[in-house]
Motif scaffolding. Structure first.
Motif, PDB file in Angstrom:
ATOM      1  N   ALA A  71      79.331  36.057  43.425  1.00  0.00           N
ATOM      2  CA  ALA A  71      80.585  36.708  42.479  1.00  0.00           C
ATOM      3  C   ALA A  71      81.877  35.927  43.654  1.00  0.00           C
ATOM      4  CB  ALA A  71      79.894  38.296  42.812  1.00  0.00           C
ATOM      5  N   HIS A  72      82.690  36.226  42.935  1.00  0.00           N
ATOM      6  CA  HIS A  72      84.372  35.770  43.538  1.00  0.00           C
ATOM      7  C   HIS A  72      84.866  37.002  44.224  1.00  0.00           C
ATOM      8  CE1 HIS A  72      86.425  37.204  40.371  1.00  0.00           C
ATOM      9  NE2 HIS A  72      85.160  36.227  39.902  1.00  0.00           N
TER      10      HIS A  72
ATOM     11  N   GLY B 287      83.983  40.296  46.081  1.00  0.00           N
ATOM     12  CA  GLY B 287      83.347  40.361  45.230  1.00  0.00           C
ATOM     13  C   GLY B 287      81.301  41.005  46.628  1.00  0.00           C
ATOM     14  N   ALA B 288      82.155  40.737  47.745  1.00  0.00           N
ATOM     15  CA  ALA B 288      81.302  40.757  48.596  1.00  0.00           C
ATOM     16  C   ALA B 288      80.940  41.984  48.974  1.00  0.00           C
ATOM     17  CB  ALA B 288      81.459  40.193  49.558  1.00  0.00           C
TER      18      ALA B 288
ATOM     19  N   LEU C 273      75.481  36.554  46.269  1.00  0.00           N
ATOM     20  CA  LEU C 273      76.598  36.361  47.706  1.00  0.00           C
ATOM     21  C   LEU C 273      77.627  36.502  46.956  1.00  0.00           C
ATOM     22  CD1 LEU C 273      76.817  32.687  49.294  1.00  0.00           C
ATOM     23  CD2 LEU C 273      78.264  33.182  47.875  1.00  0.00           C
ATOM     24  N   GLY C 274      78.266  36.600  47.579  1.00  0.00           N
ATOM     25  CA  GLY C 274      79.705  38.012  46.983  1.00  0.00           C
ATOM     26  C   GLY C 274      80.712  37.613  48.475  1.00  0.00           C
TER      27      GLY C 274
ATOM     28  N   SER D 269      83.553  38.087  54.002  1.00  0.00           N
ATOM     29  CA  SER D 269      84.944  38.734  53.978  1.00  0.00           C
ATOM     30  C   SER D 269      84.911  40.312  52.992  1.00  0.00           C
ATOM     31  CB  SER D 269      86.051  37.626  53.875  1.00  0.00           C
ATOM     32  OG  SER D 269      86.044  37.112  54.365  1.00  0.00           O
ATOM     33  N   GLN D 270      83.907  41.602  53.496  1.00  0.00           N
ATOM     34  CA  GLN D 270      83.982  42.487  52.479  1.00  0.00           C
ATOM     35  C   GLN D 270      84.767  43.794  53.175  1.00  0.00           C
ATOM     36  OE1 GLN D 270      81.594  41.453  55.314  1.00  0.00           O
ATOM     37  NE2 GLN D 270      81.490  44.135  55.785  1.00  0.00           N
ATOM     38  N   GLY D 271      85.600  43.421  54.761  1.00  0.00           N
ATOM     39  CA  GLY D 271      86.055  43.863  54.766  1.00  0.00           C
ATOM     40  C   GLY D 271      85.470  45.501  55.432  1.00  0.00           C
ATOM     41  N   SER D 272      86.192  46.985  56.159  1.00  0.00           N
ATOM     42  CA  SER D 272      85.193  47.645  55.993  1.00  0.00           C
ATOM     43  C   SER D 272      85.075  48.650  55.162  1.00  0.00           C
ATOM     44  CB  SER D 272      86.669  48.394  56.744  1.00  0.00           C
ATOM     45  OG  SER D 272      87.255  47.795  58.140  1.00  0.00           O
TER      46      SER D 272
END
Length: 562
Positions: free
Chosen positions: A78-79, A160-161, A155-156, A181-184
């Motif tokens: 996923a983007h 997407g993450a 995988l995202g 890079s899913q962030g917080s």
């Protein structure tokens, strides 16, 4: 022997025409870059089988090894926000060559998916929509006869993450998850929810991204450190956080270390042989080949413009330069006006997230520049040469006027052919600009075909961008090549800096900072094309239209439908 000074060759101009020589060198380099780019794209799918489909309204693309037997483990990819499945193809290239079936998905509002994405990917409605898309993709991949339904991973990247983390936490049948890079975001304290979790972030990203990766690791393993694997992959309790040095939010997707970590993680989770050797060029081959084609287009633009327009004869009246303090001060004042105007524009002005305020910002900046120059009388227009002549030139004045009348009559007779040639050149250059961006991007790193509301939204975005570049050309009028290039860089760079400032002032969403590198690259591209058009004395409106299309097309095809 007396020689007329006018017949003596000037050593500075003797020999081949320098601009023509530069264009020839650029054209040869363009041919080399184009050949390398085409070769890279032609060979990118060697050994792979690629099939596209639409599942429950969700566009997907399945990639697997061309010659394989038995059932393969599967991974859904996923983007992130403002991306598409094309940007994630490097992971399909890497994993499919290692014996995986990989399904790339266009999430709502992105790529070929015309469904609306609520709230720019945030909030319950957006989470439900993204969950639906992932569910459709996972169900489709699991049902394929050559995929092992018991070995499915996710995988995202970025948005997407976060989506795959939520999905995997709610679906224990997902065997492994990679979040880039899913962030917080808050994760369950259990090490098995989700199963076998790898967290990646770029070392040059905003601090929230690497900090978010480590925090997600410590949710299950307090005191955990980046670069260390905790838990047991056979029990589904493995977790690992990695900060990939030297890359930012997008380039982290193409870093060889990212791909090595991803491949090793899925191999361990699915109990496959460990990866041997390096990843090679697979992560970057497709995108790098597309970039070479973009470079070829930039390098060849000057030769194409020269062939279409030739070198227009010197005008009968000189261009009046905008004084340098005005050329430098007016853009700064325009940005000061455009930032609050951007904040005042309705966010839903266009059906694309951020595109409306961004287009408005560009349009207001260009309009303020043109208005300021007109108010001050510094429009960069033409100054007649037949004014304020000394009295002793009166006898020659009549002769010059008569000569100019004859030349004017000649130009009038050929005006329509010249105008038609300019219009034809404008059409060709616009088409070339669109194709030089859209074709390599579509094949290499981004969905570049307008679908749904993107088609009509392209028109106002182009108009606003063209107005901005018309203002830039008014500032550059009358200056030489180097000075005009410097003024162009000052104006466009200042506009980009003002856009970033708008984020810190709350006038623009933080997402603008993530697309700022793309905007910067497009502004440099447009600057090269503008310089080439000035070299052949193309009319300012042509430069503005070509630049407007170049900047507007990527905005229209990449910003999410919201």
């Amino acid at each position: 022997m007396n020689l007329d000074a006018r017949t003596v060759p000037d050593p500075r101009t003797a020999g081949p025409d320098r601009p023509a020589r530069r264009r020839l060198i650029a054209l040869l380099l363009a041919l080399a870059a184009a050949a390398a780019g085409v070769l890279g794209l032609v060979t990118a799918d060697h050994g792979l089988d690629r099939r596209s489909a639409v599942v429950a309204g969700v566009p997907v693309e399945v990639v697997r090894p061309a010659r394989t037997t038995g059932r393969l483990p599967g991974v859904v990819v996923a983007h992130g926000l403002s991306a598409s499945r094309q940007l994630m193809r490097g992971f399909a290239d890497t994993l499919a060559r290692r014996g995986y079936a990989v399904e790339l998905v266009d999430l709502a509002g992105h790529g070929a998916d015309t469904e609306r994405l609520p709230g720019m990917g945030e909030g319950p409605a957006a989470e439900a929509r993204l969950g639906h898309d992932l569910d459709a993709a996972v169900g489709h991949l699991r049902a394929l006869p050559w995929v092992d339904p018991g070995r499915i991973g996710l995988l995202g990247h970025s948005m997407g993450a976060a989506a795959v983390l939520r999905y995997a936490a709610a679906h224990p049948d997902v065997r492994a998850t990679v979040a880039i890079s899913q962030g917080s975001m808050t994760l369950p304290g259990s090490a098995s929810r989700p199963h076998d979790l790898l967290l990646l972030a770029g070392g040059l990203e905003f601090p929230g991204y690497p900090d978010g990766a480590v925090a997600a690791l410590r949710a299950a393993y307090p005191g955990g450190r980046a670069g260390v694997t905790y838990g047991d992959p056979r029990a589904g309790t493995a977790r690992r956080a990695v900060v990939v040095g030297g890359v930012e939010h997008v380039s982290v997707l193409f870093a060889p270390r990212t791909h090595r970590e991803v491949a090793s993680w899925f191999d361990a989770a699915f109990d496959r042989p460990a990866m041997r050797g390096g990843v090679g060029l697979s992560p970057v081959r497709r995108a790098a080949s597309a970039m070479l084609l973009h470079l070829a287009a930039v390098l060849s633009f000057g030769a194409i413009a020269s062939a279409l327009l030739g070198r227009v004869p010197a005008p009968g009246r000189e261009r009046r330069r905008v004084p340098l303090p005005v050329a430098l001060g007016v853009p700064a004042a325009a940005v000061v006006v455009a930032v609050p105007a951007m904040a005042a524009l309705p966010r839903g002005l266009l059906p694309l997230a951020v595109a409306g305020p961004l287009a408005g910002y560009l349009g207001v900046t260009g309009a303020v520049i043109l208005l300021a120059l007109r108010i001050t009388g510094r429009t960069g227009g033409r100054t007649p040469r037949l004014t304020e002549r000394p009295a002793d030139e009166a006898p020659r004045l009549t002769e010059r006027v008569e000569g100019r009348v004859r030349r004017l009559a000649g130009r009038t007779a050929g005006r329509n052919p010249r105008r038609r040639a300019t219009i034809v050149a404008a059409v060709v250059l616009v088409v070339w600009t669109v194709l030089s961006f859209a074709v390599p991007a579509q094949l290499g790193w981004a969905h570049a075909v307008p679908v749904g509301p993107r088609g009509w939204a392209l028109i106002p975005i182009t108009a606003c961008a063209a107005l901005f570049f018309r203002g830039v050309e008014a500032l550059c009028a009358g200056y030489g090549r180097r000075a005009a290039t410097a003024i162009h860089a000052w104006t466009t760079g200042g506009a980009l800096a003002g856009l970033c400032l708008a984020v810190f002032l709350g006038a623009a969403p933080p997402f603008v900072l993530l697309v700022a590198p793309l905007l910067a690259a497009l502004l440099v591209w447009q600057g090269v094309q503008a310089a080439a058009l000035r070299a052949v004395r193309a009319p300012a409106w042509l430069t503005a239209v070509v630049g407007g299309v170049l900047l507007a097309w990527p905005i229209a095809v990449t910003m999410p439908i919201g």
